[in-house]
Design a protein around this motif. Structure first.
Motif, PDB file in Angstrom:
ATOM      1  N   GLN A   1      67.979 -64.478 -36.755  1.00  0.00           N
ATOM      2  CA  GLN A   1      66.854 -63.898 -37.483  1.00  0.00           C
ATOM      3  C   GLN A   1      66.073 -62.935 -36.495  1.00  0.00           C
ATOM      4  OE1 GLN A   1      63.865 -66.744 -37.629  1.00  0.00           O
ATOM      5  NE2 GLN A   1      63.807 -67.527 -35.627  1.00  0.00           N
TER       6      GLN A   1
ATOM      7  N   GLY B   1      68.082 -60.388 -38.950  1.00  0.00           N
ATOM      8  CA  GLY B   1      66.869 -60.360 -39.332  1.00  0.00           C
ATOM      9  C   GLY B   1      65.966 -59.092 -38.970  1.00  0.00           C
TER      10      GLY B   1
ATOM     11  N   SER C   1      64.875 -55.540 -41.275  1.00  0.00           N
ATOM     12  CA  SER C   1      63.337 -55.355 -41.250  1.00  0.00           C
ATOM     13  C   SER C   1      63.119 -53.893 -41.022  1.00  0.00           C
ATOM     14  CB  SER C   1      62.978 -56.193 -40.466  1.00  0.00           C
ATOM     15  OG  SER C   1      61.280 -56.054 -40.321  1.00  0.00           O
TER      16      SER C   1
ATOM     17  N   VAL D   1      62.711 -59.491 -43.556  1.00  0.00           N
ATOM     18  CA  VAL D   1      63.057 -60.424 -42.486  1.00  0.00           C
ATOM     19  C   VAL D   1      62.644 -61.760 -42.844  1.00  0.00           C
ATOM     20  CG1 VAL D   1      60.673 -59.990 -41.316  1.00  0.00           C
ATOM     21  CG2 VAL D   1      62.710 -61.054 -40.007  1.00  0.00           C
ATOM     22  N   GLU D   2      61.651 -61.928 -43.735  1.00  0.00           N
ATOM     23  CA  GLU D   2      61.084 -63.261 -44.363  1.00  0.00           C
ATOM     24  C   GLU D   2      62.338 -64.107 -45.004  1.00  0.00           C
ATOM     25  OE1 GLU D   2      56.953 -63.592 -46.694  1.00  0.00           O
ATOM     26  OE2 GLU D   2      58.808 -63.485 -48.171  1.00  0.00           O
ATOM     27  N   HIS D   3      63.323 -63.231 -45.612  1.00  0.00           N
ATOM     28  CA  HIS D   3      64.341 -64.027 -46.085  1.00  0.00           C
ATOM     29  C   HIS D   3      65.459 -64.141 -44.995  1.00  0.00           C
ATOM     30  CE1 HIS D   3      61.839 -64.219 -49.521  1.00  0.00           C
ATOM     31  NE2 HIS D   3      61.725 -63.006 -49.505  1.00  0.00           N
ATOM     32  N   CYS D   4      65.047 -63.872 -44.022  1.00  0.00           N
ATOM     33  CA  CYS D   4      66.157 -64.114 -42.787  1.00  0.00           C
ATOM     34  C   CYS D   4      65.639 -65.354 -41.998  1.00  0.00           C
ATOM     35  CB  CYS D   4      66.497 -62.990 -41.944  1.00  0.00           C
ATOM     36  SG  CYS D   4      67.394 -61.726 -42.941  1.00  0.00           S
ATOM     37  N   LEU D   5      64.213 -65.669 -42.130  1.00  0.00           N
ATOM     38  CA  LEU D   5      63.906 -66.703 -41.402  1.00  0.00           C
ATOM     39  C   LEU D   5      64.748 -68.081 -41.180  1.00  0.00           C
ATOM     40  CD1 LEU D   5      60.105 -66.635 -42.084  1.00  0.00           C
ATOM     41  CD2 LEU D   5      61.114 -65.862 -40.115  1.00  0.00           C
TER      42      LEU D   5
ATOM     43  N   LEU E   1      67.709 -68.039 -39.573  1.00  0.00           N
ATOM     44  CA  LEU E   1      69.015 -67.638 -39.687  1.00  0.00           C
ATOM     45  C   LEU E   1      69.593 -67.946 -38.321  1.00  0.00           C
ATOM     46  CD1 LEU E   1      71.185 -66.394 -41.482  1.00  0.00           C
ATOM     47  CD2 LEU E   1      70.319 -64.202 -40.431  1.00  0.00           C
TER      48      LEU E   1
ATOM     49  N   GLY F   1      72.892 -57.911 -44.804  1.00  0.00           N
ATOM     50  CA  GLY F   1      71.603 -57.639 -44.404  1.00  0.00           C
ATOM     51  C   GLY F   1      71.087 -56.314 -44.876  1.00  0.00           C
TER      52      GLY F   1
ATOM     53  N   LYS G   1      70.092 -56.720 -48.499  1.00  0.00           N
ATOM     54  CA  LYS G   1      68.910 -57.230 -48.475  1.00  0.00           C
ATOM     55  C   LYS G   1      67.857 -56.328 -48.059  1.00  0.00           C
ATOM     56  CE  LYS G   1      68.781 -61.608 -47.006  1.00  0.00           C
ATOM     57  NZ  LYS G   1      68.753 -62.621 -46.132  1.00  0.00           N
TER      58      LYS G   1
ATOM     59  N   VAL H   1      59.055 -65.954 -36.510  1.00  0.00           N
ATOM     60  CA  VAL H   1      60.259 -65.690 -35.896  1.00  0.00           C
ATOM     61  C   VAL H   1      60.377 -66.305 -34.640  1.00  0.00           C
ATOM     62  CG1 VAL H   1      62.063 -64.091 -35.194  1.00  0.00           C
ATOM     63  CG2 VAL H   1      61.170 -63.649 -37.513  1.00  0.00           C
TER      64      VAL H   1
END
Ligand code: SF4
Length: 466
Positions: free
Chosen positions: A345, A349, A353, A378-382, A384, A404, A407, A433
């Motif tokens: 992340q 992430g 972002s 990045v919210e949807h990589c938290l 990871l 990525g 995304k 994160v």
């Protein structure tokens, strides 16, 4: 802390690892440059100990060769794989190096390069350098490779790589809120503010030489990745796929238009960069080697869409990369860009972002829309995790960069469709994160003791970092 410079977040270097290849080379070069070699009549004898993750994965990530090349005075932004291999061969065969400045150094890796798998307290990637002259002990220093090629000394001071000087930054910021407040009060874009913090005044017609140089290296890396086939090194027998995927997209193109859509192209560009990284090629950390594909991929896919003249390309590249620098700085200051500290992340992430922010900026988004894009990506990589198979920056890393990039484009679309009002701030997500990284079991933070690393293939591995 006042943020980082463009050249701190984006560094020209080589694969496969910013923390295991570029950082150690920089540390070795820094240690040697601190010795009074100019007045030396006898050779210096150097010994180096790699600690923690560097000791565990050094071989696979080229750390010994990188240290040797650094002692010779090579820097990661100009060194080639041939330079590293040559330095290593000479050191192994003769135990004596001639530095680029002509000084003689005694360093036989088999006797003078030690490994201590216990990490030092400061960071998982530690190094201790010692020097003697005429059997007299004269110097010792510890360094830490803290992610993205950045190196800190034992006092936690970053070795200078960028252009920001403490107390001389006109618009210091430590959070997205502060950054946006400066933009509002000074009527500046994020990219303009970032440039002013580096004492540059970028007008619409100016050529941003630093950003253009970085873009050339990024772009060349994409092109090499799109035209190179074969198997990646390391023993996993992973085949390069970007070239075949690119041909597939080209065969679907019509009427001279850029083939396929922006997201499809970005995915292939990102994979091309990360295949080059895995092969030890030249690239730009963005913000790390393992996540280096996302920013250039999203930028190239954007430029494909808009037929700009060279001044327009210059302007878009500068705006994109300087906006991404500000977002990367926030991750570095308030969480981490090291997979060993917070998992993937903090790498993929953070890169998604940064790319989402850069894309939103060149599409004319406001600072709050840029923030919105950065936080969505990045919210949807938290959460990871970092669990590369075989300890190599290949699986899942190469595909993960492709995902990525997609995304980042989707996050930018969502933010541009909004009005800059949103529920979760980027500062809150970056704090998340950091806290999630602290709570993450160490098996999922570049130790390769969990996740895909053990379930994907039954290969015994130790640790890895990109
Ligand atoms: S999985 Fe780990 S090694 Fe791979 S890109 Fe993410 S942080 Fe880097």
């Amino acid at each position: 802390m006042q943020g980082f410079a463009l050249n701190d977040i984006f560094k020209i270097g080589i694969g496969p690892s910013s923390s295991h290849t570029m950082g150690p080379m920089h540390a070795a070069q820094h240690f040697l440059s601190g010795l009074d070699v100019c007045h030396a009549t006898e050779p210096y004898r150097i010994e180096v100990t790699l600690h923690g993750s560097l000791a565990a994965t050094g071989e696979g990530h080229g750390t010994p060769g990188a240290i040797t090349a650094g002692l010779m005075g090579h820097h990661y932004d100009t060194v080639t794989l041939v330079d590293i291999e040559l330095a290593w061969e000479i050191a192994m065969n003769t135990g004596r190096l001639q530095s680029l400045a002509g000084h003689s150094i005694q360093f036989k890796p088999t006797d003078a390069l030690h490994r201590d798998t216990q990490p030092l307290p400061n960071h998982p990637n530690g190094m201790t350098f010692k020097a003697w002259r005429s059997n007299e002990f004269i110097a010792e220093a510890q360094y830490f490779s803290v992610g993205g090629g950045m190196v800190e000394d034992q006092e936690g001071r970053a070795l200078a790589t960028g252009d920001l000087v403490d107390d001389e930054t006109p618009f210091p910021y430590a959070s997205m809120d502060q950054l946006v407040a400066w933009c509002d009060s000074e009527d500046l874009s994020i990219a303009q503010l970032q440039a002013k913090n580096e004492h540059l005044c970028l007008r619409s017609e100016s050529r941003d030489a630093h950003a253009i140089t970085l873009w050339q290296v990024m772009s060349e890396c994409i092109d090499r990745g799109l035209s190179t086939e074969g198997e990646l090194p390391g023993g996993l027998r992973v085949k390069r796929r970007a070239a075949a995927l690119w041909r597939r997209l080209l065969s679907n193109s019509q009427g001279g238009k850029a083939p396929a859509n922006q997201a499809q192209r970005a995915m292939v560009y990102a994979m091309a960069v990360n295949e080059e990284n895995a092969a030890g090629g030249r690239l730009v950390t963005a913000p790390t080697n393992g996540a280096a594909g996302i920013v250039p991929a999203v930028l190239r896919a954007h430029l494909d869409e808009h037929r700009l003249n060279s001044a327009g390309i210059n302007r878009h590249v500068s705006t994109f990369l300087r906006t991404a620098t500000a977002i990367g700085s926030l991750f570095k200051m308030n969480a981490s860009i090291s997979g060993a500290e917070v998992g993937c992340q903090g790498e993929v992430g953070a890169a998604a972002s940064m790319a989402a922010a850069g894309l939103t900026a060149v599409m004319g988004g406001s600072p709050r829309q840029i923030e919105n894009a950065a936080e969505i990506a990045v919210e949807h990589c938290l959460g990871l995790t970092c669990d590369p198979i075989g300890g190599l920056v290949q699986v899942p890393c190469i595909e993960r960069n492709g995902m990525g990039a997609v995304k980042a484009i989707a996050a930018s679309d969502l933010a541009l469709a909004g009005d800059g009002q949103f529920m979760i701030s980027l500062d809150q997500v970056i704090d998340t994160v950091r806290e999630t990284g602290k709570d993450m079991d160490s098996r999922y933070k570049e130790t390769a003791r969990g996740g895909l690393a053990i379930h994907g293939l039954k290969i015994p591995v130790t640790a890895v970092e990109c």
